[in-house]
Write an enzyme that holds these catalytic residues in place. Structure first.
Site, PDB file in Angstrom:
ATOM      1  N   ARG A  51       0.794  -1.224   0.000  1.00 56.04           N
ATOM      2  CA  ARG A  51       0.000   0.000   0.000  1.00 56.04           C
ATOM      3  C   ARG A  51       0.827   1.276   0.000  1.00 56.04           C
ATOM      4  O   ARG A  51       0.561   2.198  -0.762  1.00 56.04           O
ATOM      5  CB  ARG A  51      -0.898   0.074   1.255  1.00 56.04           C
ATOM      6  CG  ARG A  51      -2.275  -0.449   1.072  1.00 56.04           C
ATOM      7  CD  ARG A  51      -2.767  -0.978   2.389  1.00 56.04           C
ATOM      8  NE  ARG A  51      -1.866  -2.046   2.813  1.00 56.04           N
ATOM      9  CZ  ARG A  51      -2.028  -3.313   2.435  1.00 56.04           C
ATOM     10  NH1 ARG A  51      -3.034  -3.674   1.729  1.00 56.04           N
ATOM     11  NH2 ARG A  51      -1.149  -4.236   2.799  1.00 56.04           N
ATOM     12  N   THR A  52       1.813   1.344   0.880  1.00 55.60           N
ATOM     13  CA  THR A  52       2.505   2.624   1.012  1.00 55.60           C
ATOM     14  C   THR A  52       3.212   2.980  -0.292  1.00 55.60           C
ATOM     15  O   THR A  52       3.047   4.076  -0.833  1.00 55.60           O
ATOM     16  CB  THR A  52       3.483   2.597   2.199  1.00 55.60           C
ATOM     17  OG1 THR A  52       2.748   2.219   3.358  1.00 55.60           O
ATOM     18  CG2 THR A  52       4.119   3.954   2.438  1.00 55.60           C
ATOM     19  N   LYS A  80      25.339  -3.738  -2.071  1.00 58.65           N
ATOM     20  CA  LYS A  80      26.799  -3.658  -2.239  1.00 58.65           C
ATOM     21  C   LYS A  80      27.449  -2.907  -1.086  1.00 58.65           C
ATOM     22  O   LYS A  80      28.653  -2.688  -1.074  1.00 58.65           O
ATOM     23  CB  LYS A  80      27.129  -2.916  -3.538  1.00 58.65           C
ATOM     24  CG  LYS A  80      26.564  -3.541  -4.792  1.00 58.65           C
ATOM     25  CD  LYS A  80      26.973  -2.665  -5.981  1.00 58.65           C
ATOM     26  CE  LYS A  80      26.343  -3.142  -7.266  1.00 58.65           C
ATOM     27  NZ  LYS A  80      26.559  -2.162  -8.352  1.00 58.65           N
ATOM     28  N   ARG A 101      11.482   4.066   2.840  1.00 60.65           N
ATOM     29  CA  ARG A 101      11.145   3.120   3.918  1.00 60.65           C
ATOM     30  C   ARG A 101      12.391   2.297   4.213  1.00 60.65           C
ATOM     31  O   ARG A 101      13.056   1.810   3.297  1.00 60.65           O
ATOM     32  CB  ARG A 101      10.013   2.187   3.495  1.00 60.65           C
ATOM     33  CG  ARG A 101       9.853   1.002   4.432  1.00 60.65           C
ATOM     34  CD  ARG A 101       8.622   0.216   4.170  1.00 60.65           C
ATOM     35  NE  ARG A 101       7.426   0.944   4.578  1.00 60.65           N
ATOM     36  CZ  ARG A 101       6.214   0.397   4.628  1.00 60.65           C
ATOM     37  NH1 ARG A 101       6.040  -0.862   4.294  1.00 60.65           N
ATOM     38  NH2 ARG A 101       5.171   1.107   5.008  1.00 60.65           N
ATOM     39  N   HIS A 129       5.648   6.161  11.272  1.00 62.28           N
ATOM     40  CA  HIS A 129       5.072   5.971   9.933  1.00 62.28           C
ATOM     41  C   HIS A 129       4.104   7.139   9.699  1.00 62.28           C
ATOM     42  O   HIS A 129       2.892   6.963   9.699  1.00 62.28           O
ATOM     43  CB  HIS A 129       4.358   4.615   9.880  1.00 62.28           C
ATOM     44  CG  HIS A 129       3.979   4.158   8.504  1.00 62.28           C
ATOM     45  ND1 HIS A 129       3.986   4.991   7.398  1.00 62.28           N
ATOM     46  CD2 HIS A 129       3.571   2.938   8.058  1.00 62.28           C
ATOM     47  CE1 HIS A 129       3.595   4.291   6.344  1.00 62.28           C
ATOM     48  NE2 HIS A 129       3.341   3.051   6.710  1.00 62.28           N
TER      49      HIS A 129
HETATM   50  C1  NCD Z   1       2.057  -0.867   8.188  1.00 59.01           C
HETATM   51  C2  NCD Z   1       3.560  -0.678   8.265  1.00 59.01           C
HETATM   52  O1  NCD Z   1       4.267  -0.882   7.274  1.00 59.01           O
HETATM   53  O2  NCD Z   1       3.995  -0.298   9.341  1.00 59.01           O
HETATM   54  N1  NCD Z   1       1.623  -1.091   6.874  1.00 59.01           N
HETATM   55  C3  NCD Z   1       1.322  -0.010   6.094  1.00 59.01           C
HETATM   56  O3  NCD Z   1       2.176   0.770   5.742  1.00 59.01           O
HETATM   57  N2  NCD Z   1       0.040   0.181   5.795  1.00 59.01           N
HETATM   58  C4  NCD Z   1       1.521  -1.846   9.139  1.00 59.01           C
HETATM   59  C5  NCD Z   1       2.082  -3.246   9.162  1.00 59.01           C
HETATM   60  O4  NCD Z   1       2.979  -3.593   8.379  1.00 59.01           O
HETATM   61  O5  NCD Z   1       1.607  -4.019   9.980  1.00 59.01           O
END
Ligand code: NCD
Length: 307
Positions: A51-52, A80, A101, A129
Site C-alpha cells: 500500500r505505502t 553492495k 522506507r 510511519h
Molecule cells: C504498516 C507498516 O508498514 O507499518 N503497513 C502499512 O504501511 N500500511 C503496518 C504493518 O505492516 O503491519
C-alpha cells in the site's frame, strides 16, 4: 516544512491545511490531475510494502507526475554496502521528491540531512510511519466528522507497531482524546512513548489485555498485526501472534458507530466475516491514503491549484 520524518514535523495549522487539501482532492480529483507535470517522485523501499509504495506512486501519477525507484534493498546498491547518505545525494539529481522506507529507525532522518530534495519517511523500523498517520487522520475526520473527544482503542502489537506510535503522537494534540491500549503484557507501548508523550502531557489512558471488556467504550478500534519481522525469536512470535482476533461475536458489544481501522496488511487479527460489517473501514482507509499522499506531495513541492 521541507521533509516529513515524524508526525510532529507538521504544526497543527499545517496539519489541518493538509487534511483540508486531502478532502478537496478527494471530492474533485480531476482539478489536480496535471499539477505535478514534469515532477518526479523516487520511492526508495528497503523493506516490503504494498500500500505505502503503490499509493505514493498512484498519488504522483494522479497528479500528472512520474515515478522511479526500487522496492527492495536487494535490488539497490544497499546490497553492495552503499550508505543511505550516499544514495540520497545521488537520487537528489534524479528526482524532485522522495519517499523512503527502511528497517533502521532514523534512516529517513539521516537521508533528509544529506538530501537537497524533500524526504518523506514511509516507515522506519518500529519507530514512525507519519504518512499512515495522515491517512488515519483523514479517514477519521471524513468518517467521524471530528478529531477531538475520541476514545481510541489500539489493539495488538503496540510495542513494534510504528503506525500506533505515530498516531498516538498525532492524536494527543486534539482535546479530550483518551486511549485504551490493548495488548499482551510483552507487546505494550514503548516506555519512551508512555513517559515522554502520555504521562508528560497528562493524557488519559488505560492498559489492558482484555479486548472484550473495553470494546463498548470505544469510538475507534485500531487493530494491528503482530510485527513478525521485528521479533528476536520465532517462538515468541508464534505464542503471541493470535493474541486478539476480532470477530462478529465480539463486535456485538461494540457501539453502532464505532470505526474499525487497520493499517493493513491483515493476517489473522480481523476475521474476514467482519469485512462487510458497516463499521469496518480499513479498505476505505487504504483509499484515503492516496488522497492524503497527493496532498502531501503537492505541499512539499510548494504546488498549489487555484480555481
Ligand atoms: C504498516 C507498516 O508498514 O507499518 N503497513 C502499512 O504501511 N500500511 C503496518 C504493518 O505492516 O503491519
Amino acid at each position: 516544512m521541507k521533509h516529513l520524518i515524524s508526525p510532529l514535523d507538521l504544526s497543527p495549522d499545517e496539519l489541518s491545511d493538509l487534511l483540508a487539501l486531502g478532502e478537496a482532492i478527494y471530492s474533485s480529483p480531476e482539478k489536480y490531475s496535471h499539477c505535478c507535470q514534469g515532477k518526479k517522485l523516487a520511492t526508495l523501499f528497503y523493506e516490503p510494502s504494498t500500500r505505502t509504495r503503490l499509493s505514493f506512486e498512484a498519488a504522483m501519477l494522479n497528479l500528472g507526475g512520474s515515478v522511479l525507484g526500487f522496492s527492495s534493498a536487494d535490488s539497490s546498491s544497499a546490497a553492495k554496502g552503499e550508505s543511505v547518505a550516499d544514495t540520497i545525494r545521488v537520487i537528489s539529481f534524479y528526482a524532485d521528491i522522495c519517499a523512503i522506507r527502511h528497517p533502521k529507525e532514523g534512516a529517513p532522518l539521516v537521508a533528509s540531512m544529506h538530501s537537497s530534495i524533500p524526504v518523506i519517511n514511509a516507515g522506519d523500523g518500529g519507530h514512525n510511519h507519519p504518512t499512515q498517520t495522515l491517512t488515519d487522520l483523514l479517514t477519521i475526520k471524513s468518517l467521524k466528522g471530528r478529531l477531538d473527544g475520541l476514545t481510541i482503542g489500539f489493539c495488538g502489537d503496540l510495542k513494534f507497531g510504528r503506525t500506533v506510535h505515530s498516531l498516538i503522537n498525532a492524536m494527543v494534540r486534539y482535546p479530550n482524546t483518551r486511549f485504551i491500549l490493548i495488548s499482551p503484557e510483552e507487546l505494550r507501548i514503548p516506555a519512551y512513548l508512555r513517559e515522554e508523550t502520555l504521562d508528560a502531557q497528562n493524557i488519559p489512558y488505560q492498559e489492558t489485555n482484555n479486548l472484550e471488556t473495553v470494546l463498548p467504550e470505544l469510538d475507534i478500534l485500531y487493530m494491528t498485526r503482530v510485527q513478525k519481522e521485528r521479533f528476536f525469536n520465532e517462538e515468541d512470535y508464534i505464542r503471541l501472534k493470535d493474541s486478539f482476533i476480532l470477530d462478529k461475536r465480539k463486535l456485538q458489544n461494540a457501539r453502532e458507530d464505532m470505526l474499525i481501522l487497520h493499517p493493513l496488511p491483515r493476517v489473522n487479527e480481523i476475521s474476514t466475516e467482519v469485512d462487510n460489517d458497516p463499521r469496518a473501514a480499513y479498505f476505505k482507509q487504504a483509499n484515503y491514503g492516496v488522497y492524503i499522499r497527493m496532498a502531501l506531495i503537492m505541499t512539499l513541492l510548494g504546488i498549489t491549484v487555484t480555481d
